[in-house]
Design a protein around this motif. Structure first.
Motif, PDB file in Angstrom:
ATOM      1  N   ILE A   1      -0.321   1.568 -46.221  1.00  0.00           N
ATOM      2  CA  ILE A   1       0.046   2.073 -47.530  1.00  0.00           C
ATOM      3  C   ILE A   1       1.381   2.784 -47.418  1.00  0.00           C
TER       4      ILE A   1
ATOM      5  N   TYR B   1     -10.855   4.628 -50.627  1.00  0.00           N
ATOM      6  CA  TYR B   1      -9.926   4.276 -49.552  1.00  0.00           C
ATOM      7  C   TYR B   1     -10.502   4.669 -48.196  1.00  0.00           C
TER       8      TYR B   1
ATOM      9  N   ALA C   1      -0.018   4.674 -42.760  1.00  0.00           N
ATOM     10  CA  ALA C   1       0.922   4.757 -43.881  1.00  0.00           C
ATOM     11  C   ALA C   1       2.343   4.976 -43.388  1.00  0.00           C
TER      12      ALA C   1
ATOM     13  N   CYS D   1       2.958  -5.140 -46.185  1.00  0.00           N
ATOM     14  CA  CYS D   1       2.071  -3.984 -46.021  1.00  0.00           C
ATOM     15  C   CYS D   1       0.600  -4.338 -46.185  1.00  0.00           C
ATOM     16  N   ASN D   2       0.257  -5.089 -47.204  1.00  0.00           N
ATOM     17  CA  ASN D   2      -1.154  -5.416 -47.414  1.00  0.00           C
ATOM     18  C   ASN D   2      -1.709  -6.269 -46.277  1.00  0.00           C
TER      19      ASN D   2
ATOM     20  N   CYS E   1       6.188  -1.935 -54.389  1.00  0.00           N
ATOM     21  CA  CYS E   1       4.745  -1.705 -54.213  1.00  0.00           C
ATOM     22  C   CYS E   1       3.976  -2.193 -55.440  1.00  0.00           C
TER      23      CYS E   1
ATOM     24  N   PRO F   1      -0.951  -0.266 -52.199  1.00  0.00           N
ATOM     25  CA  PRO F   1      -1.371   1.091 -52.544  1.00  0.00           C
ATOM     26  C   PRO F   1      -0.396   2.140 -52.014  1.00  0.00           C
TER      27      PRO F   1
END
Length: 233
Positions: free
Chosen positions: A148, A223, A122, A142-143, A173, A179
């Protein structure tokens, strides 16, 4: 959150658990600074985190670290691989002591390096106005890279300009369905679970609750289960 092994924090692990109980939390994540931060614990702190029980007085404890992003190319704190084995959740954040603020381009390049760093899960407190970067470029990736984004309640109050930046990052986001985690970044037990400012900001932009990984036990567990970690079994 930080415990007192990070010297600018004030509460022990036991006290932070007590704060979580008072706040009605099911879980906390202990994310002290990396060992090369002037205020960080020795790397043995992280190597020894598997001694922490999964649950303490009914509160699930996630073993983590907040890496410092290092200048100029976006590295992270030097730490032996064996010391990272117990780590279950790792943030990476800019701190002025290890990354003097530079240009938007340099910050963006450093964050792009973090995107591809397999040790990091993250991005931490990206809203810091001292570290301007190309918000859309980084969030849009990011994905693809399994990262995250943290929305840090403390930043809204202590880092000038963070609220506007965090709102912009959160909107992106939402746009890219990245997420997020919402946290207090507590440094003392009395602040554990206090995320009122972050939640108000997210409500203003109608941020979808299903993208907040720690908005419920089920989402948090999903998660971590997706990463092969069982928190609540």
């Amino acid at each position: 959150m930080h415990t007192s092994v990070t010297h600018h924090a004030f509460s022990s692990l036991t006290e932070m658990v007590r704060g979580a109980q008072d706040a009605g939390l099911a879980a906390i994540a202990i994310t002290n600074h990396g060992p090369t931060n002037p205020d960080g614990p020795h790397e043995w702190h992280f190597a020894n985190m598997d001694l922490i029980p999964r649950q303490i007085d009914g509160v699930t404890v996630i073993r983590g670290i907040e890496f410092d992003i290092t200048a100029p190319a976006g590295g992270i704190n030097v730490i032996a691989n064996k010391c990272l084995r117990p780590i279950e959740f790792a943030l990476a954040s800019f701190h002025e002591c290890l990354f003097p603020p530079a240009t938007k381009e340099i910050h963006t390049a450093a964050l792009e390096a973090i995107l591809h760093n397999p040790y990091v899960n993250a991005f931490g407190h990206l809203g810091n106005a001292n570290f301007d970067f190309d918000h859309e470029y980084i969030i849009s990736k990011c994905n693809d890279c399994g990262k995250i984004v943290e929305i840090n309640n403390a930043s809204l109050n202590i880092r000038a300009g963070s609220r506007q930046n965090c709102a912009d990052i959160a909107r992106l986001c939402k746009k890219y369905e990245v997420p997020i985690s919402v946290d207090s970044d507590s440094h003392i037990e009395y602040r554990v679970g206090h995320v009122e400012g972050a939640l108000a900001m997210l409500e203003e932009i109608d941020f979808p609750e299903e993208l907040v990984i720690n908005s419920s036990i089920d989402r948090l567990n999903a998660y971590f289960t997706g990463r092969g970690i069982n928190l609540f079994d």
